[in-house]
Design a protein around this motif. Structure first.
Motif, PDB file in Angstrom:
ATOM      1  N   HIS A  32       0.978  -1.261   0.017  1.00  0.00           N
ATOM      2  CA  HIS A  32      -0.032   0.104   0.017  1.00  0.00           C
ATOM      3  C   HIS A  32       0.929   1.250   0.161  1.00  0.00           C
ATOM      4  O   HIS A  32       0.639   2.316  -0.773  1.00  0.00           O
ATOM      5  CB  HIS A  32      -0.961   0.215   1.309  1.00  0.00           C
ATOM      6  CG  HIS A  32      -2.156  -0.867   1.364  1.00  0.00           C
ATOM      7  ND1 HIS A  32      -3.227  -0.449   0.049  1.00  0.00           N
ATOM      8  CD2 HIS A  32      -2.471  -1.755   2.176  1.00  0.00           C
ATOM      9  CE1 HIS A  32      -4.199  -1.382   0.659  1.00  0.00           C
ATOM     10  NE2 HIS A  32      -3.787  -2.400   1.567  1.00  0.00           N
ATOM     11  N   ARG A  33       1.942   1.108   0.680  1.00  0.00           N
ATOM     12  CA  ARG A  33       2.691   2.440   1.002  1.00  0.00           C
ATOM     13  C   ARG A  33       3.398   2.891   0.062  1.00  0.00           C
ATOM     14  O   ARG A  33       3.885   3.904  -0.511  1.00  0.00           O
ATOM     15  CB  ARG A  33       3.465   2.263   2.507  1.00  0.00           C
ATOM     16  CG  ARG A  33       2.457   2.598   3.751  1.00  0.00           C
ATOM     17  CD  ARG A  33       3.398   1.915   4.899  1.00  0.00           C
ATOM     18  NE  ARG A  33       2.714   1.970   6.091  1.00  0.00           N
ATOM     19  CZ  ARG A  33       1.462   1.393   6.537  1.00  0.00           C
ATOM     20  NH1 ARG A  33       1.102   0.365   5.976  1.00  0.00           N
ATOM     21  NH2 ARG A  33       1.058   1.714   7.535  1.00  0.00           N
ATOM     22  N   ALA A  34       4.078   1.645  -0.711  1.00  0.00           N
ATOM     23  CA  ALA A  34       5.001   1.949  -1.947  1.00  0.00           C
ATOM     24  C   ALA A  34       4.104   2.393  -3.074  1.00  0.00           C
ATOM     25  O   ALA A  34       4.831   3.382  -3.732  1.00  0.00           O
ATOM     26  CB  ALA A  34       5.513   0.503  -2.473  1.00  0.00           C
ATOM     27  N   LEU A  35       2.655   1.864  -3.226  1.00  0.00           N
ATOM     28  CA  LEU A  35       2.207   2.832  -4.325  1.00  0.00           C
ATOM     29  C   LEU A  35       1.796   4.349  -3.840  1.00  0.00           C
ATOM     30  O   LEU A  35       1.911   5.127  -4.907  1.00  0.00           O
ATOM     31  CB  LEU A  35       0.948   2.053  -4.617  1.00  0.00           C
ATOM     32  CG  LEU A  35       0.611   0.777  -5.006  1.00  0.00           C
ATOM     33  CD1 LEU A  35      -0.416  -0.177  -4.948  1.00  0.00           C
ATOM     34  CD2 LEU A  35       1.290   0.684  -6.565  1.00  0.00           C
ATOM     35  N   ILE A  36       1.457   4.566  -2.579  1.00  0.00           N
ATOM     36  CA  ILE A  36       0.993   5.750  -2.379  1.00  0.00           C
ATOM     37  C   ILE A  36       2.158   6.901  -2.314  1.00  0.00           C
ATOM     38  O   ILE A  36       2.296   8.105  -3.101  1.00  0.00           O
ATOM     39  CB  ILE A  36       0.417   5.894  -0.943  1.00  0.00           C
ATOM     40  CG1 ILE A  36      -1.003   5.180  -1.083  1.00  0.00           C
ATOM     41  CG2 ILE A  36       0.135   7.202  -0.544  1.00  0.00           C
ATOM     42  CD1 ILE A  36      -1.609   4.909   0.193  1.00  0.00           C
ATOM     43  N   LEU A  37       3.338   6.280  -1.882  1.00  0.00           N
ATOM     44  CA  LEU A  37       4.438   7.205  -1.576  1.00  0.00           C
ATOM     45  C   LEU A  37       4.895   7.240  -3.041  1.00  0.00           C
ATOM     46  O   LEU A  37       5.771   8.320  -3.760  1.00  0.00           O
ATOM     47  CB  LEU A  37       5.418   6.760  -0.931  1.00  0.00           C
ATOM     48  CG  LEU A  37       4.982   7.064   0.574  1.00  0.00           C
ATOM     49  CD1 LEU A  37       6.172   6.513   1.686  1.00  0.00           C
ATOM     50  CD2 LEU A  37       4.779   8.452   0.921  1.00  0.00           C
ATOM     51  N   GLY A  38       4.877   6.432  -4.088  1.00  0.00           N
ATOM     52  CA  GLY A  38       5.372   6.499  -5.404  1.00  0.00           C
ATOM     53  C   GLY A  38       4.752   7.385  -6.278  1.00  0.00           C
ATOM     54  O   GLY A  38       5.357   8.170  -6.992  1.00  0.00           O
ATOM     55  N   ALA A  39       3.267   7.566  -5.793  1.00  0.00           N
ATOM     56  CA  ALA A  39       2.394   8.385  -6.542  1.00  0.00           C
ATOM     57  C   ALA A  39       2.855  10.093  -6.088  1.00  0.00           C
ATOM     58  O   ALA A  39       2.489  11.028  -6.779  1.00  0.00           O
ATOM     59  CB  ALA A  39       1.123   8.155  -6.108  1.00  0.00           C
ATOM     60  N   MET A  40       3.532   9.904  -4.812  1.00  0.00           N
ATOM     61  CA  MET A  40       3.655  11.371  -4.532  1.00  0.00           C
ATOM     62  C   MET A  40       4.954  11.873  -4.776  1.00  0.00           C
ATOM     63  O   MET A  40       5.530  12.674  -4.270  1.00  0.00           O
ATOM     64  CB  MET A  40       3.540  11.455  -2.955  1.00  0.00           C
ATOM     65  CG  MET A  40       1.956  11.068  -2.652  1.00  0.00           C
ATOM     66  SD  MET A  40       1.595  11.049  -0.720  1.00  0.00           S
ATOM     67  CE  MET A  40       1.299  12.932  -0.538  1.00  0.00           C
ATOM     68  N   ALA A  41       5.829  10.838  -5.357  1.00  0.00           N
ATOM     69  CA  ALA A  41       7.295  11.201  -5.506  1.00  0.00           C
ATOM     70  C   ALA A  41       7.316  11.860  -7.018  1.00  0.00           C
ATOM     71  O   ALA A  41       6.211  11.658  -7.776  1.00  0.00           O
ATOM     72  CB  ALA A  41       8.160   9.958  -5.589  1.00  0.00           C
ATOM     73  N   VAL A  42       8.340  12.449  -7.438  1.00  0.00           N
ATOM     74  CA  VAL A  42       8.553  12.974  -8.766  1.00  0.00           C
ATOM     75  C   VAL A  42       9.330  12.208  -9.565  1.00  0.00           C
ATOM     76  O   VAL A  42      10.435  12.119  -9.518  1.00  0.00           O
ATOM     77  CB  VAL A  42       9.214  14.438  -8.753  1.00  0.00           C
ATOM     78  CG1 VAL A  42       9.235  14.878 -10.312  1.00  0.00           C
ATOM     79  CG2 VAL A  42       8.303  15.211  -8.099  1.00  0.00           C
TER      80      VAL A  42
END
Length: 449
Positions: A32-42
């Motif tokens: 879950h966290r990998a997808l969310i933080l990946g989406a919030m990275a550039v």
């Protein structure tokens, strides 16, 4: 009728030993966290070993709805082209989180400091769960929730137009609440602080730091204090997701109670905030060993070997350990049924508000299987009947709860008579390969004609 369609009954039968290697899926919390933080990275984050259960796939679809580009490359390999902190777009549709309490609460945190409205819903089980424990702290940032009575889904979260940083002391141990507040703090200026009296799983802190956020943790008189510097530029990562200790719990615990079993579960995450079950099992006398301990992607991992353990004894599980094993109490109660003596499990009020009331669900099914169980608002006790001492011979209600369903199927493999779960369909939310994996080890399951 289940939230996923027609019920899918499944029966577990006593049979031969469980043997072999169990390749359990990737860790759900980390996925879950990998997808969310990946989406919030550039830029592009690459993920290997992502759990491809319904819960995580729903989070991936939510990231797409919020403007990120999420792509599957097969065999658990995914890429996420992120939009940066503060870059989410207002979704055009309702965000359906299915059965996932983790997914919806983390997503609420991620959008709470964006100036738009997001509507969340889920299946029948999720829509009955309380969300006030998350929406209340998110209100400190300036977000506003509008939903059904009791803070239940469907619910619309109106993000803060001018977010302010928050300082929040969690009233009960909850990694979901802590993580939601930290994710909201990413798009707020200044320092967001979360204080927890008891340490909960720290995947969010580890992964935030890995993506380049400034996160510090220190002990204070109030408790464990986590401080996040707002509005960082997150840097895309290559993440290998360790295998899920909560999923590993089922083949491990089944091996402990099925005569003659010897099962190896490789590459299991042993983050100290997640490994309470294995510590508890060893204290009970389980033949459970860690092989080849190592560190991968910042997380401690090892290969777990579990062998049939006929001499296990009941213990009093320390209440302070609950946060590190809260999802594993259902399967622990099954092991306790095959131990000698009483296993006490205090300090577990959180189990009353999971996908189901897990204390009541497990106590009801265990009693129907011939096991003595006492319970109260935040505790329960199981009186073990020793190895091969559980009668079984019943049908239990899974209550749309994947962990309840898997726990009773494991019980049926060691009980004297078969145990049927009324609906095994929800297992796909977290462990879609559960049935074939267990069959490969030697488990005997049947479906009604």
């Amino acid at each position: 009728m289940s939230g996923h369609g027609a019920p899918q009954p499944l029966t577990a039968h006593r049979g031969g030993p469980l043997t072999g290697t169990a390749q359990v899926p990737g860790d759900k919390s980390i996925s879950h966290r990998a997808l969310i933080l990946g989406a919030m990275a550039v830029g592009e984050t690459k993920i290997a070993g992502l759990l491809e259960g319904r819960d995580v796939l729903d989070t991936g679809r939510a990231m797409t709805a919020l403007g990120a580009d999420v792509v599957s490359h097969g065999a658990g390999r995914w890429s996420v082209h992120g939009v940066g902190v503060g870059g989410f777009a207002e979704p055009e549709t309702v965000i359906d989180c299915g059965n996932s309490g983790t997914g919806v609460r983390l997503l609420m945190g991620a959008v709470a400091t964006h100036d738009f409205a997001t509507t969340f819903t889920g299946d029948a089980s999720l829509n009955g769960r309380p969300m006030g424990r998350v929406t209340d702290p998110l209100a400190l940032f300036g977000a506003r929730a509008v939903g059904r009575s009791g803070g239940r889904l469907p619910l619309t979260l109106v993000g803060a137009a001018s977010p302010v940083p928050a300082r929040y002391a969690t009233p009960v141990p909850s990694a979901q609440v802590k993580s939601a507040v930290l994710l909201a703090g990413l798009n707020a200026p200044g320092e967001t602080v979360v204080i927890e009296r008891e340490a909960t799983r720290d995947h969010s802190e580890r992964m935030l730091a890995g993506f380049g956020a400034t996160v510090t943790t220190e002990a204070s008189r109030e408790g464990r204090m986590i401080t996040l510097q707002g509005r960082p530029e997150l840097v895309p990562q290559e993440i290998t997701v360790p295998r899920d200790p909560s999923s590993a719990a089922f083949p491990v615990c089944a091996a402990l109670i099925v005569e003659g079993s010897d099962v190896l579960v490789p590459n299991i995450g042993l983050n100290p905030t997640r490994a309470g079950l294995f510590e508890t099992l060893r204290e009970m006398g389980a033949d459970l060993t860690y092989e080849s301990p190592r560190v991968e992607g910042g997380e401690p991992v090892a290969d777990l070997r579990a062998r049939f353990s006929p001499d296990m004894k009941g213990i009093e599980v320390p209440p302070g350990r609950a946060a590190s094993m809260i999802d594993e109490y259902p399967i622990l109660s099954v092991v306790a049924a095959f131990a000698e003596g009483v296993t006490g499990m205090p300090g577990v009020a959180e189990l009353r508000v999971k996908e189901s009331d897990r204390i009541d669900a497990m106590a009801t099914g265990l009693r129907a299987s011939g096991v003595t169980v006492e319970d109260g608002p935040d505790w329960w006790r199981v009186t073990g009947r020793g190895p091969a001492g559980v009668p079984g011979g019943t049908t239990v209600a899974a209550r749309l709860d994947h962990r309840v369903a898997m726990s009773f199927l494991c019980l049926g493999l060691a009980a004297r008579d078969r145990v049927t779960v009324d609906d095994a369909g929800p297992i796909a939310t977290s462990f879609p390969a559960f049935e074939p994996l267990m069959r490969d080890l030697g488990a005997r399951f049947t479906r009604p004609e």
